[in-house]
Design a protein around this motif. Structure first.
Motif, mmCIF file in Angstrom:
data_model
loop_
_atom_site.group_PDB
_atom_site.id
_atom_site.type_symbol
_atom_site.label_atom_id
_atom_site.label_comp_id
_atom_site.label_asym_id
_atom_site.label_seq_id
_atom_site.Cartn_x
_atom_site.Cartn_y
_atom_site.Cartn_z
ATOM 1 N N ILE A 114 29.779 33.950 -55.331
ATOM 2 C CA ILE A 114 28.890 33.508 -54.256
ATOM 3 C C ILE A 114 29.409 32.166 -53.739
ATOM 4 O O ILE A 114 29.621 31.239 -54.511
ATOM 5 C CB ILE A 114 27.440 33.324 -54.746
ATOM 6 C CG1 ILE A 114 26.907 34.593 -55.416
ATOM 7 C CG2 ILE A 114 26.540 32.842 -53.612
ATOM 8 C CD1 ILE A 114 26.567 35.718 -54.501
ATOM 9 N N PHE A 115 29.570 32.065 -52.410
ATOM 10 C CA PHE A 115 29.960 30.812 -51.769
ATOM 11 C C PHE A 115 28.684 30.152 -51.239
ATOM 12 O O PHE A 115 28.181 30.541 -50.178
ATOM 13 C CB PHE A 115 30.947 31.065 -50.629
ATOM 14 C CG PHE A 115 32.302 31.518 -51.098
ATOM 15 C CD1 PHE A 115 33.252 30.583 -51.501
ATOM 16 C CD2 PHE A 115 32.617 32.860 -51.142
ATOM 17 C CE1 PHE A 115 34.498 30.988 -51.943
ATOM 18 C CE2 PHE A 115 33.869 33.274 -51.581
ATOM 19 C CZ PHE A 115 34.815 32.335 -51.984
ATOM 20 N N PRO A 116 28.145 29.157 -51.966
ATOM 21 C CA PRO A 116 26.874 28.547 -51.548
ATOM 22 C C PRO A 116 26.962 27.792 -50.226
ATOM 23 O O PRO A 116 25.940 27.545 -49.588
ATOM 24 C CB PRO A 116 26.518 27.610 -52.702
ATOM 25 C CG PRO A 116 27.715 27.482 -53.541
ATOM 26 C CD PRO A 116 28.651 28.599 -53.211
ATOM 27 N N GLN A 117 28.167 27.439 -49.770
ATOM 28 C CA GLN A 117 28.318 26.707 -48.517
ATOM 29 C C GLN A 117 28.196 27.608 -47.281
ATOM 30 O O GLN A 117 28.151 27.122 -46.154
ATOM 31 C CB GLN A 117 29.654 25.949 -48.493
ATOM 32 C CG GLN A 117 30.896 26.815 -48.480
ATOM 33 C CD GLN A 117 31.406 27.178 -49.862
ATOM 34 O OE1 GLN A 117 30.638 27.405 -50.781
ATOM 35 N NE2 GLN A 117 32.719 27.228 -50.014
ATOM 36 N N ALA A 118 28.102 28.914 -47.460
ATOM 37 C CA ALA A 118 27.931 29.835 -46.331
ATOM 38 C C ALA A 118 26.578 29.595 -45.672
ATOM 39 O O ALA A 118 25.642 29.099 -46.303
ATOM 40 C CB ALA A 118 28.031 31.276 -46.817
ATOM 41 N N SER A 119 26.459 29.954 -44.403
ATOM 42 C CA SER A 119 25.184 29.723 -43.707
ATOM 43 C C SER A 119 24.079 30.621 -44.222
ATOM 44 O O SER A 119 22.905 30.282 -44.114
ATOM 45 C CB SER A 119 25.360 29.894 -42.195
ATOM 46 O OG SER A 119 25.747 31.207 -41.878
ATOM 47 N N GLY A 120 24.414 31.754 -44.790
ATOM 48 C CA GLY A 120 23.435 32.656 -45.390
ATOM 49 C C GLY A 120 24.133 33.609 -46.337
ATOM 50 O O GLY A 120 25.325 33.898 -46.171
ATOM 51 N N VAL A 121 23.413 34.087 -47.350
ATOM 52 C CA VAL A 121 23.985 35.020 -48.319
ATOM 53 C C VAL A 121 22.982 36.141 -48.574
ATOM 54 O O VAL A 121 21.804 35.877 -48.833
ATOM 55 C CB VAL A 121 24.326 34.330 -49.665
ATOM 56 C CG1 VAL A 121 24.924 35.338 -50.651
ATOM 57 C CG2 VAL A 121 25.263 33.148 -49.462
ATOM 58 N N LEU A 122 23.467 37.367 -48.506
ATOM 59 C CA LEU A 122 22.689 38.542 -48.884
ATOM 60 C C LEU A 122 23.375 39.205 -50.066
ATOM 61 O O LEU A 122 24.603 39.300 -50.097
ATOM 62 C CB LEU A 122 22.617 39.551 -47.734
ATOM 63 C CG LEU A 122 21.872 39.128 -46.482
ATOM 64 C CD1 LEU A 122 22.075 40.166 -45.370
ATOM 65 C CD2 LEU A 122 20.398 38.949 -46.787
ATOM 66 N N VAL A 123 22.589 39.648 -51.022
ATOM 67 C CA VAL A 123 23.121 40.408 -52.145
ATOM 68 C C VAL A 123 22.583 41.823 -52.020
ATOM 69 O O VAL A 123 21.375 42.022 -51.801
ATOM 70 C CB VAL A 123 22.724 39.787 -53.495
ATOM 71 C CG1 VAL A 123 23.140 40.690 -54.651
ATOM 72 C CG2 VAL A 123 23.351 38.400 -53.647
ATOM 73 N N GLY A 124 23.486 42.779 -52.133
ATOM 74 C CA GLY A 124 23.081 44.172 -52.008
ATOM 75 C C GLY A 124 23.865 45.059 -52.940
ATOM 76 O O GLY A 124 24.792 44.617 -53.617
ATOM 77 N N THR A 125 23.474 46.309 -52.949
ATOM 78 C CA THR A 125 24.140 47.335 -53.744
ATOM 79 C C THR A 125 24.735 48.367 -52.792
ATOM 80 O O THR A 125 24.087 48.760 -51.818
ATOM 81 C CB THR A 125 23.138 48.021 -54.688
ATOM 82 O OG1 THR A 125 22.525 47.039 -55.516
ATOM 83 C CG2 THR A 125 23.818 49.046 -55.569
ATOM 84 N N ILE A 126 25.935 48.799 -53.095
ATOM 85 C CA ILE A 126 26.571 49.800 -52.249
ATOM 86 C C ILE A 126 25.831 51.126 -52.394
ATOM 87 O O ILE A 126 25.738 51.680 -53.483
ATOM 88 C CB ILE A 126 28.065 49.962 -52.585
ATOM 89 C CG1 ILE A 126 28.800 48.641 -52.311
ATOM 90 C CG2 ILE A 126 28.689 51.118 -51.797
ATOM 91 C CD1 ILE A 126 30.252 48.625 -52.734
ATOM 92 N N ARG A 127 25.298 51.592 -51.275
ATOM 93 C CA ARG A 127 24.579 52.867 -51.227
ATOM 94 C C ARG A 127 25.523 54.022 -50.945
ATOM 95 O O ARG A 127 25.413 55.092 -51.537
ATOM 96 C CB ARG A 127 23.513 52.819 -50.139
ATOM 97 C CG ARG A 127 22.859 54.168 -49.864
ATOM 98 C CD ARG A 127 21.985 54.132 -48.647
ATOM 99 N NE ARG A 127 20.692 53.586 -48.984
ATOM 100 C CZ ARG A 127 19.541 54.093 -48.570
ATOM 101 N NH1 ARG A 127 19.527 55.159 -47.791
ATOM 102 N NH2 ARG A 127 18.402 53.538 -48.909
ATOM 103 N N GLN A 128 26.446 53.794 -50.000
ATOM 104 C CA GLN A 128 27.274 54.894 -49.534
ATOM 105 C C GLN A 128 28.567 54.363 -48.928
ATOM 106 O O GLN A 128 28.585 53.273 -48.357
ATOM 107 C CB GLN A 128 26.497 55.672 -48.470
ATOM 108 C CG GLN A 128 27.121 56.928 -47.988
ATOM 109 C CD GLN A 128 26.205 57.678 -47.014
ATOM 110 O OE1 GLN A 128 25.134 57.216 -46.645
ATOM 111 N NE2 GLN A 128 26.642 58.848 -46.606
ATOM 112 N N ARG A 129 29.628 55.156 -49.064
ATOM 113 C CA ARG A 129 30.895 54.906 -48.381
ATOM 114 C C ARG A 129 31.195 56.134 -47.543
ATOM 115 O O ARG A 129 31.183 57.251 -48.051
ATOM 116 C CB ARG A 129 32.036 54.692 -49.372
ATOM 117 C CG ARG A 129 31.871 53.492 -50.243
ATOM 118 C CD ARG A 129 33.038 53.190 -51.140
ATOM 119 N NE ARG A 129 33.873 54.297 -51.552
ATOM 120 C CZ ARG A 129 35.023 54.159 -52.191
ATOM 121 N NH1 ARG A 129 35.472 52.963 -52.500
ATOM 122 N NH2 ARG A 129 35.734 55.200 -52.548
#
Length: 173
Positions: A114-129
């Motif tokens: 995680i880069f805390p200096q980013a303007s926003g961070v979302l954490v997710g799980t890959i549902r589909q490729r």
């Protein structure tokens, strides 16, 4: 109805490149990890929200990318939106993979860089490729995120270079 004659002079890949060079995109970083918990990540300009109910996001990636094989269904991913002050980070994560995590400017959360200096961070799980020719669309279920920096100037990619938006033209009523 107007009867303008459009002059279509570009075709196929040339037409796509010519048009999308003139289409500004937001810049993001996608990070995850390998089976042995080594960090992986890359810069992406193809991130989009699919909707908020349920919260879904998608991004595109070349199937030949060194990161692609590690983006398996069920794996957690961090999506970082970037602002103007993150230009160096965007360039580094778009560069050679061996240089992307040399600086210790990220933190690990459950093996997820995680880069805390980013303007926003979302954490997710890959549902589909969804694999299409040499590319893929990856769909994420969003689990949690930061509130984001409301004062940040967004980092954009336009005409094969980085810039930021400076003028608000209108509000959406």
């Amino acid at each position: 109805m107007s009867q303008e004659n459009l002059n279509f002079t570009a075709f196929g890949s040339d037409a796509l490149r010519a048009t999308f060079r003139l289409h500004a995109s937001g810049v993001a970083i996608i990070t995850s990890h390998t089976e042995s918990n080594e960090p992986i990540g890359f810069t992406a300009t193809s991130v989009t929200s699919l909707g908020s109910t349920p919260p879904l996001v998608s991004f595109n990636i070349a199937r030949g990318s060194s990161s692609y094989e590690h983006l398996i269904v069920g794996r957690k991913v961090a999506l970082h939106t970037l602002c103007a002050k993150n230009l160096e980070l965007a360039q580094r994560m778009a560069g050679p993979k061996e240089n992307r995590f040399l600086q210790q400017d990220y933190v690990l959360e459950d093996s997820l860089p995680i880069f805390p200096q980013a303007s926003g961070v979302l954490v997710g799980t890959i549902r589909q490729r969804i694999e299409v020719e040499a590319n893929a669309v990856v769909i994420l279920d969003i689990l949690r995120g930061t509130e984001g920096n409301q004062d940040a100037r967004p980092l954009l990619y336009y005409r094969r270079g980085y810039l930021t938006a400076t003028e608000r033209l209108a509000d959406n009523d």
